[in-house]
Scaffold this motif. Structure first.
Motif, PDB file in Angstrom:
ATOM      1  N   LYS A   1       0.842  -1.185   0.000  1.00 58.83           N
ATOM      2  CA  LYS A   1       0.000   0.000   0.000  1.00 58.83           C
ATOM      3  C   LYS A   1       0.884   1.244   0.000  1.00 58.83           C
ATOM      4  O   LYS A   1       1.896   1.286   0.666  1.00 58.83           O
ATOM      5  CB  LYS A   1      -0.905  -0.005   1.238  1.00 58.83           C
ATOM      6  CG  LYS A   1      -1.834   1.179   1.304  1.00 58.83           C
ATOM      7  CD  LYS A   1      -2.633   1.184   2.604  1.00 58.83           C
ATOM      8  CE  LYS A   1      -3.462   2.450   2.710  1.00 58.83           C
ATOM      9  NZ  LYS A   1      -4.209   2.513   3.989  1.00 58.83           N
ATOM     10  N   ASN A  96      -4.175   2.476  -9.445  1.00 59.67           N
ATOM     11  CA  ASN A  96      -5.513   1.981  -9.152  1.00 59.67           C
ATOM     12  C   ASN A  96      -6.408   3.201  -9.032  1.00 59.67           C
ATOM     13  O   ASN A  96      -6.543   3.784  -7.988  1.00 59.67           O
ATOM     14  CB  ASN A  96      -5.500   1.172  -7.858  1.00 59.67           C
ATOM     15  CG  ASN A  96      -6.809   0.465  -7.628  1.00 59.67           C
ATOM     16  OD1 ASN A  96      -7.745   0.596  -8.417  1.00 59.67           O
ATOM     17  ND2 ASN A  96      -6.901  -0.282  -6.554  1.00 59.67           N
ATOM     18  N   LYS A  99      -7.191   6.267  -6.392  1.00 59.30           N
ATOM     19  CA  LYS A  99      -6.563   5.990  -5.121  1.00 59.30           C
ATOM     20  C   LYS A  99      -5.656   7.172  -4.813  1.00 59.30           C
ATOM     21  O   LYS A  99      -4.530   7.264  -5.281  1.00 59.30           O
ATOM     22  CB  LYS A  99      -5.744   4.706  -5.186  1.00 59.30           C
ATOM     23  CG  LYS A  99      -6.579   3.459  -5.175  1.00 59.30           C
ATOM     24  CD  LYS A  99      -7.272   3.242  -3.856  1.00 59.30           C
ATOM     25  CE  LYS A  99      -7.980   1.897  -3.811  1.00 59.30           C
ATOM     26  NZ  LYS A  99      -8.706   1.702  -2.543  1.00 59.30           N
ATOM     27  N   TYR A 101      -3.575   9.201  -2.073  1.00 63.48           N
ATOM     28  CA  TYR A 101      -2.936   9.008  -0.785  1.00 63.48           C
ATOM     29  C   TYR A 101      -2.330  10.337  -0.347  1.00 63.48           C
ATOM     30  O   TYR A 101      -1.561  10.946  -1.075  1.00 63.48           O
ATOM     31  CB  TYR A 101      -1.841   7.940  -0.888  1.00 63.48           C
ATOM     32  CG  TYR A 101      -2.369   6.600  -1.319  1.00 63.48           C
ATOM     33  CD1 TYR A 101      -2.433   6.256  -2.669  1.00 63.48           C
ATOM     34  CD2 TYR A 101      -2.810   5.670  -0.381  1.00 63.48           C
ATOM     35  CE1 TYR A 101      -2.930   5.034  -3.075  1.00 63.48           C
ATOM     36  CE2 TYR A 101      -3.313   4.439  -0.787  1.00 63.48           C
ATOM     37  CZ  TYR A 101      -3.365   4.127  -2.123  1.00 63.48           C
ATOM     38  OH  TYR A 101      -3.861   2.920  -2.526  1.00 63.48           O
TER      39      TYR A 101
ATOM     40  N   TYR B  33     -16.159  13.291  -4.596  1.00 62.21           N
ATOM     41  CA  TYR B  33     -15.453  12.469  -3.618  1.00 62.21           C
ATOM     42  C   TYR B  33     -15.827  12.875  -2.197  1.00 62.21           C
ATOM     43  O   TYR B  33     -16.070  14.046  -1.922  1.00 62.21           O
ATOM     44  CB  TYR B  33     -13.932  12.671  -3.762  1.00 62.21           C
ATOM     45  CG  TYR B  33     -13.392  12.611  -5.168  1.00 62.21           C
ATOM     46  CD1 TYR B  33     -13.526  13.699  -6.036  1.00 62.21           C
ATOM     47  CD2 TYR B  33     -12.730  11.475  -5.631  1.00 62.21           C
ATOM     48  CE1 TYR B  33     -13.024  13.658  -7.329  1.00 62.21           C
ATOM     49  CE2 TYR B  33     -12.219  11.432  -6.926  1.00 62.21           C
ATOM     50  CZ  TYR B  33     -12.370  12.528  -7.760  1.00 62.21           C
ATOM     51  OH  TYR B  33     -11.871  12.476  -9.043  1.00 62.21           O
ATOM     52  N   TYR B  35     -14.016  12.649   1.620  1.00 57.13           N
ATOM     53  CA  TYR B  35     -12.809  12.372   2.382  1.00 57.13           C
ATOM     54  C   TYR B  35     -13.105  12.572   3.866  1.00 57.13           C
ATOM     55  O   TYR B  35     -13.930  13.383   4.244  1.00 57.13           O
ATOM     56  CB  TYR B  35     -11.677  13.332   2.013  1.00 57.13           C
ATOM     57  CG  TYR B  35     -11.081  13.157   0.653  1.00 57.13           C
ATOM     58  CD1 TYR B  35     -11.628  13.795  -0.457  1.00 57.13           C
ATOM     59  CD2 TYR B  35      -9.941  12.375   0.471  1.00 57.13           C
ATOM     60  CE1 TYR B  35     -11.063  13.655  -1.711  1.00 57.13           C
ATOM     61  CE2 TYR B  35      -9.373  12.231  -0.782  1.00 57.13           C
ATOM     62  CZ  TYR B  35      -9.932  12.878  -1.862  1.00 57.13           C
ATOM     63  OH  TYR B  35      -9.368  12.735  -3.112  1.00 57.13           O
ATOM     64  N   GLU B  44      -8.197  10.658   4.382  1.00 51.79           N
ATOM     65  CA  GLU B  44      -8.592   9.344   3.888  1.00 51.79           C
ATOM     66  C   GLU B  44      -9.716   9.468   2.867  1.00 51.79           C
ATOM     67  O   GLU B  44     -10.732  10.109   3.132  1.00 51.79           O
ATOM     68  CB  GLU B  44      -9.106   8.489   5.053  1.00 51.79           C
ATOM     69  CG  GLU B  44      -8.138   8.281   6.190  1.00 51.79           C
ATOM     70  CD  GLU B  44      -8.845   7.644   7.377  1.00 51.79           C
ATOM     71  OE1 GLU B  44      -8.912   8.267   8.454  1.00 51.79           O
ATOM     72  OE2 GLU B  44      -9.351   6.518   7.213  1.00 51.79           O
ATOM     73  N   GLU B  56     -15.935   3.686  -6.074  1.00 50.63           N
ATOM     74  CA  GLU B  56     -14.960   3.328  -5.057  1.00 50.63           C
ATOM     75  C   GLU B  56     -15.601   3.433  -3.682  1.00 50.63           C
ATOM     76  O   GLU B  56     -16.302   4.382  -3.379  1.00 50.63           O
ATOM     77  CB  GLU B  56     -13.744   4.266  -5.116  1.00 50.63           C
ATOM     78  CG  GLU B  56     -12.589   3.854  -4.226  1.00 50.63           C
ATOM     79  CD  GLU B  56     -11.868   2.619  -4.718  1.00 50.63           C
ATOM     80  OE1 GLU B  56     -11.818   2.418  -5.935  1.00 50.63           O
ATOM     81  OE2 GLU B  56     -11.369   1.852  -3.886  1.00 50.63           O
ATOM     82  N   ASN B  57     -15.341   2.412  -2.870  1.00 49.27           N
ATOM     83  CA  ASN B  57     -15.780   2.426  -1.485  1.00 49.27           C
ATOM     84  C   ASN B  57     -14.617   1.865  -0.691  1.00 49.27           C
ATOM     85  O   ASN B  57     -14.364   0.661  -0.714  1.00 49.27           O
ATOM     86  CB  ASN B  57     -17.031   1.557  -1.307  1.00 49.27           C
ATOM     87  CG  ASN B  57     -17.465   1.459   0.160  1.00 49.27           C
ATOM     88  OD1 ASN B  57     -16.730   1.844   1.068  1.00 49.27           O
ATOM     89  ND2 ASN B  57     -18.636   0.943   0.390  1.00 49.27           N
ATOM     90  N   ASN B  58     -13.904   2.749  -0.034  1.00 46.34           N
ATOM     91  CA  ASN B  58     -12.670   2.336   0.615  1.00 46.34           C
ATOM     92  C   ASN B  58     -12.893   1.701   1.975  1.00 46.34           C
ATOM     93  O   ASN B  58     -12.439   2.218   2.985  1.00 46.34           O
ATOM     94  CB  ASN B  58     -11.739   3.551   0.739  1.00 46.34           C
ATOM     95  CG  ASN B  58     -10.827   3.684  -0.453  1.00 46.34           C
ATOM     96  OD1 ASN B  58     -10.827   2.848  -1.335  1.00 46.34           O
ATOM     97  ND2 ASN B  58     -10.052   4.747  -0.478  1.00 46.34           N
ATOM     98  N   SER B  59     -13.593   0.576   1.993  1.00 43.97           N
ATOM     99  CA  SER B  59     -13.801  -0.164   3.241  1.00 43.97           C
ATOM    100  C   SER B  59     -14.371   0.720   4.333  1.00 43.97           C
ATOM    101  O   SER B  59     -13.913   0.692   5.475  1.00 43.97           O
ATOM    102  CB  SER B  59     -12.471  -0.778   3.721  1.00 43.97           C
ATOM    103  OG  SER B  59     -11.930  -1.614   2.733  1.00 43.97           O
TER     104      SER B  59
END
Lengths: 112, 118
Positions: A1, A96, A99, A101, B33, B35, B44, B56-59
């Protein structure tokens, strides 16, 4: 990650100094890197976006560099002013898609 | 003013309440989005929508439920939250689903909603 780290976490400088903020990331497979500014109680403002094929971008007193192979970026602020006081965030976008970060930010205080 | 607005700016709710956060963008963007920014932690990514479809669904725990009725509006429905969910919730938009070979789309962020869960 992917992990994004920003150093230092906080920085206090006198007005007029040139300064460098650092950002490092662990996975070089990125589409782009952005530097953001966040003022207290407000959202993020994008300052500079560097595509993966570029090495630097400039806007006014700001210059951002990107070394993808080494996983590093720097934000250079020339002739700092009290109005530059804010938290600066670095973010990379991975392959991806979507994504993003973010680093934890560098809190900058420029003293008059 | 980035063209992305969020309401309310501040919200205090109990653990048994149900509330919703609203985001609206006036930029004609196709991607939006959510965050979460907790104290002293990196930002995040929670959810991503493109042309009103969630991509997208980040857990994210099910107590957070997003809704995108059209490309200009994004909601985050909250129910039975925990105190650790207290944070700044930021909405952002971009012209297209960011990424791809060009990677040129920057994101425009709203001012955020400061949420406190008691």
């Amino acid at each position: 990650k992917q992990e994004v780290t920003q150093i230092p976490a906080a920085l206090s400088v006198p007005e007029g100094e040139n300064l460098v903020l650092n950002c490092s990331f662990t996975d070089s497979a990125i589409y782009n890197l952005q530097w953001f500014r966040q003022d207290p109680g407000k959202g993020l403002t994008s300052l500079l976006l560097i595509q993966s094929s570029q090495r630097e971008q400039t806007s006014g007193r700001l210059n951002a560099s990107l070394d993808k192979s080494s996983g590093r970026s720097t934000l250079y602020i020339a002739a700092s002013q009290p109005g530059d006081s804010a938290t600066y965030l670095c973010a990379v976008e991975g392959y991806n898609f979507n994504k993003f970060y973010f680093g934890s930010g560098t809190k900058l205080n420029v003293k008059p | 003013e980035t063209g992305v607005t969020q309401t309310p700016r501040h919200l205090v709710m109990g653990m048994t309440n149900k509330k919703s956060l609203k985001c609206e963008q006036h930029l004609g963007h196709n991607a939006m989005y959510w965050y979460k920014q907790s104290a002293k932690k990196p930002l995040e990514l929670m959810f991503v929508y493109s042309l009103e479809e969630r991509v997208e669904n980040n857990s994210v725990p099910s107590r957070f439920s997003p809704e995108c009725p059209n490309s200009s509006h994004l909601f985050l429905h909250l129910h039975t939250l925990q105190p650790e969910d207290s944070a700044l919730y930021l909405c952002a938009s971009s012209p297209t689903l960011a990424g791809g070979l060009e990677g040129t789309d920057t994101q425009y962020f709203g001012p955020g909603t400061r949420l406190t869960v008691l």
